[in-house]
Write a protein that holds these residues in place. Sequence first.
Motif, short mmCIF file in Angstrom:
data_model
loop_
_atom_site.label_atom_id
_atom_site.label_comp_id
_atom_site.label_asym_id
_atom_site.label_seq_id
_atom_site.Cartn_x
_atom_site.Cartn_y
_atom_site.Cartn_z
N TRP A 265 0.83 -1.20 0.00
CA TRP A 265 0.00 0.00 0.00
C TRP A 265 0.87 1.25 0.00
N LEU A 267 0.41 4.89 0.54
CA LEU A 267 -0.47 5.94 1.01
C LEU A 267 0.02 7.29 0.50
N PHE A 417 -6.54 2.84 6.25
CA PHE A 417 -5.64 3.63 5.41
C PHE A 417 -6.15 5.01 5.05
N SER A 425 -3.78 6.72 8.76
CA SER A 425 -4.08 7.55 7.60
C SER A 425 -3.24 8.82 7.56
#
Length: 503
Positions: A265, A267, A417, A425
């Motif tokens: 992932w 972000l 997330f 986050s």
Amino acid sequence: MKLTQKILSFIIVMVIFSFSPLFAKTLRVVNFSADIPAITSLDNFDPDSYSVVTQIFDSLVHLDLNGKRVPGLAVSWRMLNKTTYQFFLRKGVKFHNGEPFDAQAVKFTYDYIIDPINKAGNAWILSPIKRIEIITPHKLKIHLKHPDGMFLYRLTMFGAICPPKYIKEKGIQEFFKHPVGTGPFKFEQWDKGKKIVLAKNPDYWDNKMPFIDKLVFKIIPKDQGTEALLNGDVDVNTNLDPKDIERVQEAGFKIMKRLVLRGYWVLMKNQGPLKDVRVRQALNYAVDKNKLIKVQGGGFGVPLASLGKFGEIGKNSTLKPYAYDIKKAGSLLAEAGYKNGFDLDMISIEQAIPLSEAIRADLKKIGVKLNIEIVSRPDWAKRIMEGKRSGSPYPGHMAVNLVDNPIMDLSFHAGLFLASDSPWSIIRDDTFDKKFLFALFQSAFLGHTKQLKLLDKYIHDQAMMLFTFQPVRVFAMKSNITMPGVGLNGHIDYLVFSRTIMQ
């Protein structure tokens, strides 16, 4: 007669020795490369920590290896209305210190978690709980603040039940250091920087398990994990680099692999250049996902179009991955006013070095300079999670981690997330937050999944992340070891090591 006596004597000797330390079955595992932040669910929310937590503790609900909910400390449950669930608890279960498990233990655990003064590590995931109502010592109701389509899945790992008497007598800090649960293994030792040792719980409520006497998590740098297996320093590697599969198999080791609910992932903070959706889309067009699968996944994996993964509740299967299109990426950047590019800072876990470097090389082609900082997964969690909780959020633009979905529902990763109030986050999108909560508050399964698919589309259209690929998780083990399988959720859960057999 003499022969019979000799045979009987031999059997007696073997039985005696089978219970001696000499014949104890110790499984040595490499699963993480640095000290994990915690070994209880109350003081952290780190994925690697839960690989140990789920061996020491049980939750009311477990997941089998295919993601099906099965009884844990609760033998059954039912939804009474949209905000009330009733649980019937398992009888005769004891904590490792001999303390009985009952409804009071459940109430104590969840009351502690939802009390903001305690700042429990799993408070975010269990925040829908309003109160616990004890009916009898083995029957209770959980009342929610609002309908929650993901509620039962929340309890499967993050709802580990803790011993109230032990904590009240010893104090919470002592509990953090010497945890006591009802799980298949007891905590024995944590030699910082070297290993975590767990011992078999001989009184486990599922008396068929565990099949091994000791479970040792050895802390070994990521780039040394394969050699540790080949050299005999460990028996199992649960994060084998796919590029090492052939070499490990040729050396006589067994391999197990599965496409799991996991992802690399990336972000992105929607500030500075990344505030413009065209810029975020440009980055997605600029990255060659098939190359990422090759360099990071060893050729195993599938490109992701959005947050949703194959096999996950709520994935929108109509979405297509962003194509690799450098020309379109450059056009979008120019349209957004960044024809000459810009600089970005990114923090990445050491397990994702090839992926991070490949992303940097691709972004360079459209004039984006990516500065990368490499850290261990536990340090990443401290920088992102602890930084946000302490008021010192990560100042960079992007953050890369490898995270599975232990509870099967897309809501988990969406909230973890991308929700503004999540400890993970680094983005804030009020429209997303509203759509996320609307999907979450659907208690009916069909309504819940329908809204999740719409949410998945919004995430894709807004390019809220730099989408990469869904990888295959690879276990490697010695030939005398039989493991039950790789869980679909991608996590090291209750059933993985407790059902492992050493011959």
